[in-house]
Design a protein around this motif. Structure first.
Motif, PDB file in Angstrom:
ATOM      1  N   LYS A  43       0.839  -1.203   0.000  1.00  0.00           N
ATOM      2  CA  LYS A  43       0.000   0.000   0.000  1.00  0.00           C
ATOM      3  C   LYS A  43       0.874   1.253   0.000  1.00  0.00           C
ATOM      4  CE  LYS A  43      -4.090  -1.816   2.406  1.00  0.00           C
ATOM      5  NZ  LYS A  43      -4.958  -1.658   3.602  1.00  0.00           N
ATOM      6  N   HIS A  44       1.895   1.234   0.850  1.00  0.00           N
ATOM      7  CA  HIS A  44       2.786   2.399   0.942  1.00  0.00           C
ATOM      8  C   HIS A  44       3.582   2.574  -0.349  1.00  0.00           C
ATOM      9  CE1 HIS A  44       5.401   5.397   2.667  1.00  0.00           C
ATOM     10  NE2 HIS A  44       6.467   4.670   2.398  1.00  0.00           N
ATOM     11  N   GLN A  45       4.027   1.464  -0.943  1.00  0.00           N
ATOM     12  CA  GLN A  45       4.795   1.552  -2.189  1.00  0.00           C
ATOM     13  C   GLN A  45       3.961   2.157  -3.313  1.00  0.00           C
ATOM     14  OE1 GLN A  45       6.182  -2.787  -1.660  1.00  0.00           O
ATOM     15  NE2 GLN A  45       7.794  -1.895  -2.920  1.00  0.00           N
ATOM     16  N   ILE A  46       2.703   1.773  -3.394  1.00  0.00           N
ATOM     17  CA  ILE A  46       1.825   2.328  -4.431  1.00  0.00           C
ATOM     18  C   ILE A  46       1.577   3.807  -4.171  1.00  0.00           C
ATOM     19  CG2 ILE A  46      -0.488   2.224  -5.427  1.00  0.00           C
ATOM     20  CD1 ILE A  46       1.340  -0.059  -6.298  1.00  0.00           C
ATOM     21  N   ALA A  47       1.317   4.149  -2.909  1.00  0.00           N
ATOM     22  CA  ALA A  47       1.026   5.547  -2.571  1.00  0.00           C
ATOM     23  C   ALA A  47       2.192   6.467  -2.910  1.00  0.00           C
ATOM     24  CB  ALA A  47       0.673   5.667  -1.091  1.00  0.00           C
ATOM     25  N   GLN A  48       3.420   5.962  -2.808  1.00  0.00           N
ATOM     26  CA  GLN A  48       4.602   6.795  -3.054  1.00  0.00           C
ATOM     27  C   GLN A  48       4.711   7.245  -4.515  1.00  0.00           C
ATOM     28  OE1 GLN A  48       7.775   4.277  -1.360  1.00  0.00           O
ATOM     29  NE2 GLN A  48       8.228   5.974   0.019  1.00  0.00           N
ATOM     30  N   SER A  49       4.234   6.425  -5.457  1.00  0.00           N
ATOM     31  CA  SER A  49       4.440   6.740  -6.872  1.00  0.00           C
ATOM     32  C   SER A  49       3.156   7.022  -7.633  1.00  0.00           C
ATOM     33  CB  SER A  49       5.203   5.592  -7.563  1.00  0.00           C
ATOM     34  OG  SER A  49       6.488   5.436  -6.990  1.00  0.00           O
ATOM     35  N   ALA A  50       2.011   6.911  -6.970  1.00  0.00           N
ATOM     36  CA  ALA A  50       0.740   7.259  -7.615  1.00  0.00           C
ATOM     37  C   ALA A  50       0.502   8.756  -7.465  1.00  0.00           C
ATOM     38  CB  ALA A  50      -0.407   6.476  -6.999  1.00  0.00           C
ATOM     39  N   GLU A  51      -0.017   9.376  -8.506  1.00  0.00           N
ATOM     40  CA  GLU A  51      -0.261  10.830  -8.490  1.00  0.00           C
ATOM     41  C   GLU A  51      -1.638  11.119  -9.083  1.00  0.00           C
ATOM     42  OE1 GLU A  51       0.068  14.808  -7.976  1.00  0.00           O
ATOM     43  OE2 GLU A  51       1.499  13.337  -7.244  1.00  0.00           O
ATOM     44  N   PRO A  52      -2.553  11.753  -8.304  1.00  0.00           N
ATOM     45  CA  PRO A  52      -2.362  12.152  -6.907  1.00  0.00           C
ATOM     46  C   PRO A  52      -2.259  10.941  -5.993  1.00  0.00           C
ATOM     47  CG  PRO A  52      -4.641  12.445  -7.522  1.00  0.00           C
ATOM     48  CD  PRO A  52      -3.910  12.098  -8.793  1.00  0.00           C
ATOM     49  N   ARG A  53      -1.720  11.163  -4.823  1.00  0.00           N
ATOM     50  CA  ARG A  53      -1.422  10.070  -3.892  1.00  0.00           C
ATOM     51  C   ARG A  53      -2.669   9.228  -3.628  1.00  0.00           C
ATOM     52  NH1 ARG A  53       2.902   9.809  -0.025  1.00  0.00           N
ATOM     53  NH2 ARG A  53       2.473   8.339   1.655  1.00  0.00           N
ATOM     54  N   SER A  54      -2.572   7.961  -3.905  1.00  0.00           N
ATOM     55  CA  SER A  54      -3.686   7.040  -3.708  1.00  0.00           C
ATOM     56  C   SER A  54      -3.114   5.647  -3.508  1.00  0.00           C
ATOM     57  CB  SER A  54      -4.628   7.073  -4.921  1.00  0.00           C
ATOM     58  OG  SER A  54      -5.732   6.207  -4.738  1.00  0.00           O
ATOM     59  N   THR A  55      -3.927   4.742  -2.986  1.00  0.00           N
ATOM     60  CA  THR A  55      -3.473   3.368  -2.814  1.00  0.00           C
ATOM     61  C   THR A  55      -4.677   2.454  -2.735  1.00  0.00           C
ATOM     62  OG1 THR A  55      -1.944   1.930  -1.602  1.00  0.00           O
ATOM     63  CG2 THR A  55      -3.369   3.400  -0.297  1.00  0.00           C
ATOM     64  N   PHE A  56      -4.442   1.166  -2.490  1.00  0.00           N
ATOM     65  CA  PHE A  56      -5.534   0.206  -2.447  1.00  0.00           C
ATOM     66  C   PHE A  56      -6.511   0.544  -1.331  1.00  0.00           C
ATOM     67  CE2 PHE A  56      -1.820  -2.245  -4.012  1.00  0.00           C
ATOM     68  CZ  PHE A  56      -2.287  -2.514  -5.281  1.00  0.00           C
ATOM     69  N   ARG A  57      -7.774   0.362  -1.626  1.00  0.00           N
ATOM     70  CA  ARG A  57      -8.774   0.499  -0.570  1.00  0.00           C
ATOM     71  C   ARG A  57      -8.577  -0.606   0.455  1.00  0.00           C
ATOM     72  NH1 ARG A  57     -14.795   1.464  -2.468  1.00  0.00           N
ATOM     73  NH2 ARG A  57     -13.829   3.482  -2.900  1.00  0.00           N
ATOM     74  N   ASP A  58      -8.258  -1.802  -0.021  1.00  0.00           N
ATOM     75  CA  ASP A  58      -7.948  -2.917   0.878  1.00  0.00           C
ATOM     76  C   ASP A  58      -7.281  -4.030   0.064  1.00  0.00           C
ATOM     77  OD1 ASP A  58      -7.722  -4.374   3.172  1.00  0.00           O
ATOM     78  OD2 ASP A  58      -9.848  -4.306   3.689  1.00  0.00           O
ATOM     79  N   ILE A  59      -6.593  -4.921   0.757  1.00  0.00           N
ATOM     80  CA  ILE A  59      -6.003  -6.105   0.134  1.00  0.00           C
ATOM     81  C   ILE A  59      -6.585  -7.322   0.850  1.00  0.00           C
ATOM     82  CG2 ILE A  59      -3.888  -7.376  -0.391  1.00  0.00           C
ATOM     83  CD1 ILE A  59      -2.373  -4.749  -0.327  1.00  0.00           C
ATOM     84  N   HIS A  60      -7.335  -8.129   0.133  1.00  0.00           N
ATOM     85  CA  HIS A  60      -8.025  -9.281   0.718  1.00  0.00           C
ATOM     86  C   HIS A  60      -7.288 -10.568   0.356  1.00  0.00           C
ATOM     87  CE1 HIS A  60     -11.479  -6.538   1.255  1.00  0.00           C
ATOM     88  NE2 HIS A  60     -11.221  -6.141   0.017  1.00  0.00           N
ATOM     89  N   VAL A  61      -7.220 -11.496   1.292  1.00  0.00           N
ATOM     90  CA  VAL A  61      -6.614 -12.805   1.058  1.00  0.00           C
ATOM     91  C   VAL A  61      -7.675 -13.872   1.269  1.00  0.00           C
ATOM     92  CG1 VAL A  61      -4.851 -14.454   1.768  1.00  0.00           C
ATOM     93  CG2 VAL A  61      -4.329 -12.007   1.752  1.00  0.00           C
ATOM     94  N   LEU A  62      -7.914 -14.661   0.236  1.00  0.00           N
ATOM     95  CA  LEU A  62      -8.884 -15.749   0.295  1.00  0.00           C
ATOM     96  C   LEU A  62      -8.145 -17.087   0.324  1.00  0.00           C
ATOM     97  CD1 LEU A  62     -11.698 -17.062   0.058  1.00  0.00           C
ATOM     98  CD2 LEU A  62     -11.524 -16.765  -2.433  1.00  0.00           C
ATOM     99  N   ASP A  63      -8.364 -17.864   1.375  1.00  0.00           N
ATOM    100  CA  ASP A  63      -7.777 -19.208   1.478  1.00  0.00           C
ATOM    101  C   ASP A  63      -8.740 -20.196   0.826  1.00  0.00           C
ATOM    102  OD1 ASP A  63      -5.468 -18.376   2.895  1.00  0.00           O
ATOM    103  OD2 ASP A  63      -6.661 -18.207   4.716  1.00  0.00           O
ATOM    104  N   HIS A  64      -8.699 -20.239  -0.496  1.00  0.00           N
ATOM    105  CA  HIS A  64      -9.602 -21.098  -1.271  1.00  0.00           C
ATOM    106  C   HIS A  64      -9.072 -22.542  -1.266  1.00  0.00           C
ATOM    107  CE1 HIS A  64     -11.818 -22.607  -4.795  1.00  0.00           C
ATOM    108  NE2 HIS A  64     -12.673 -21.604  -4.561  1.00  0.00           N
TER     109      HIS A  64
END
Length: 551
Positions: free
Chosen positions: A84-105
């Motif tokens: 999330k932090h890595q994306i926010a650093q290089s996205a313009e305007p500053r933005s990142t994932f709303r959330d990261i979900h992990v599904l144990d399928h």
């Protein structure tokens, strides 16, 4: 979402397969972060163009067989969410994932990246380039799509819209009086205050850019409206909420007029006096838990930059040792780090009409100094610096109301001339946050930090370093008796002394850890103690004292 909800979501995404807002990747144990950033830009922009709230990048699904195969991408939770932090650093305007979900399928681990739609009027870029989708392919965001996004906010400033059903009767009289005096102070060099006092209310509000040709705007209702007139803004809640969390719990809602209620909200915060007592015998420093300038700056920024189209409210949460301020909408231009040193001036605002009115009423400035001011004030008070957390939905600002690491506080008291960038790095060290290697090397050379990466900590023995000895002596105070004997010796030799002469005698000899106000109070306390102990008397007046020894 729980595992059942994630399973249903994944099934729905697979059934519709890839389109402009969904991308599937098998992704093994690693995947190029730059490529993820490009997909983030593309899916965010496409979601905006289709009026959707989000797009999806899914790891662990085979692109050809459309089957779940699992992914080992960043299995460590901390490392995964560090993206999330890595994306926010290089996205313009500053933005990142709303959330990261992990599904144990049952068929394997699936990672679902929830990507917020680009804000209205602002396409999202990755490292300066705008991306889009053409079917299942990643491509550049064409000029037609860029124009389509940027034109979304043309003539659509929510705060500038006229409310036809509202009139001057919907405005609060006390708030209007406050607006008049604030405008007069702001423009004292242009208009005499007695002239401003004679203007009709409609004239004042037009000149303060709160109304448009006498018509009531949403800005007027936000800043000056009666509480009972807030229904004109429905369904957009014009509301700030104060919430107390801890051993005791409480809350209170505050509506318009925001020109007045921001101060009322501040008064609900429990703002006790704290006594900072460093271990190295520096003079005790009394400071309020929270600084009113910092808190009102944070609140006014929330009001000015809130994305009212999201129909959310501003939330202020008081914890035992910190305050958090949450508002809807990401940073409109740049990120908080860009404004810390006070050199960046924003070119655009989400709510330009509201921002202009708040500037005219002296609530904010438009030069980008607000964040710099908050950081500087916290530094002057020897407190931890503010923290920003940005998600796709909003911004959360944390203001600390206590000491995190006594060594950090003591270091600031002993080193008032530290560069702001060094203080920022030290603040991250005390909060156990990572800092660049170059900053670590610089702080280590100055003996400001100790330990080995990643277990760094602020040095507790800075005063013993050779380069700091002289400064330590200057900031170490003498006993009060020492200063009082200097005053008595001066009076014995010269017969009398004015307050100015006493100041000149002691000023440069007091600890450099004291600011000018503290030094002035210190001298006043010394004179008062000598008078109460019967050693000196004032033969002059309170405003022009003449101090003499009592025989």
């Amino acid at each position: 979402m729980d595992q059942g909800e994630l399973t249903s979501l994944l099934s729905a995404l697979i059934s519709t397969w890839e389109n402009e807002v969904v991308e599937f990747k098998q992704a093994g144990s690693d995947y190029d972060t730059d490529k993820i950033g490009e997909y983030f830009s593309a899916l965010s922009n496409e979601a905006n163009l289709r009026g959707l709230e989000r797009g999806w990048l899914v790891f662990g699904v085979n692109n050809k067989s459309r089957s779940i195969v699992g992914s080992d991408y960043r299995r460590e939770p901390e490392r995964l969410h560090g993206l999330k932090h890595q994306i926010a650093q290089s996205a313009e305007p500053r933005s990142t994932f709303r959330d990261i979900h992990v599904l144990d399928h049952p068929d394997g681990r699936v990672v679902l990246f929830e990507i917020p739609a680009a804000p209205r009027g602002i396409p999202i870029a990755w490292k300066g380039h705008y991306y889009a989708r053409a079917g299942e392919s990643l491509t550049s965001l064409g000029l037609d799509k860029q124009d389509a996004i940027r034109q979304q906010t043309i003539d659509q400033d929510w705060t500038a819209q006229v409310v036809e059903a509202a009139s001057l009767d919907d405005l609060d009289a006390t708030a209007c009086d406050r607006a008049r005096s604030a405008f007069a102070r702001k423009h004292a060099n242009r208009f005499p205050s007695d002239e401003v006092a004679t203007w009709p209310l409609a004239t004042l509000l037009d000149r303060a850019k709160v109304t448009q040709s006498g018509s009531i705007t949403r800005t007027a209702l936000l800043l000056l409206g009666k509480p009972e007139s807030a229904y004109h803004l429905s369904p957009h809640p014009a509301q700030m909420t104060w919430k107390l969390e801890g051993p005791e719990r409480a809350y209170e809602h505050f509506g318009p007029p925001f020109l007045l209620t921001t101060t009322r909200l501040f008064q609900r915060i429990r703002n006790i006096q704290l006594r900072l007592m460093p271990d190295d015998e520096l003079v005790p420093y009394e400071v309020s838990k929270y600084d009113q300038v910092v808190i009102l700056e944070a609140l006014h920024n929330c009001i000015a930059h809130q994305d009212y189209g999201r129909k959310g409210r501003i939330l202020v949460t008081e914890y035992p040792a910190r305050l958090t301020f949450e508002n809807e909408g990401s940073f409109f231009e740049g990120g908080p780090d860009d404004y810390v040193d006070g050199t960046k001036t924003p070119r655009r605002y989400r709510n330009p009409f509201l921002v202009q009115a708040m500037t005219e009423l002296n609530m904010i400035d438009t030069m980008g100094y607000g964040i710099h001011r908050m950081f500087s004030e916290q530094r002057k008070r020897y407190f931890p610096l503010p923290d920003y957390a940005i998600s796709g939905d909003g911004v959360c600002l944390t203001i600390h109301g206590g000491v995190v690491d006594p060594a950090y506080t003591r270091l600031l008291m002993e080193n008032s001339d530290l560069a702001l960038q060094d203080v920022l790095a030290l603040d991250r060290v005390q909060k156990k946050l990572p800092i660049p290697d170059a900053a670590i090397a610089k702080l280590r050379r100055a003996n400001l930090i100790e330990g080995r990466k990643p277990n760094l900590h602020v040095s507790a023995t800075v005063a013993d370093a050779t380069s700091e000895k002289a400064k330590y002596i200057r900031t170490r105070p003498f006993d009060d008796q020492h200063y009082e004997e200097m005053i008595v010796t001066f009076l014995r030799k010269f017969g009398q002394a004015s307050r100015k002469e006493v100041n000149e005698l002691l000023w440069d000899k007091l600890s450099d850890a004291l600011d000018e106000i503290q030094k002035d109070n210190k001298i006043g306390n010394l004179l008062s103690h000598l008078r109460k102990s019967g050693r000196i008397q004032n033969d002059g007046s309170r405003t022009a004292p003449k101090w003499r020894l009592i025989d």
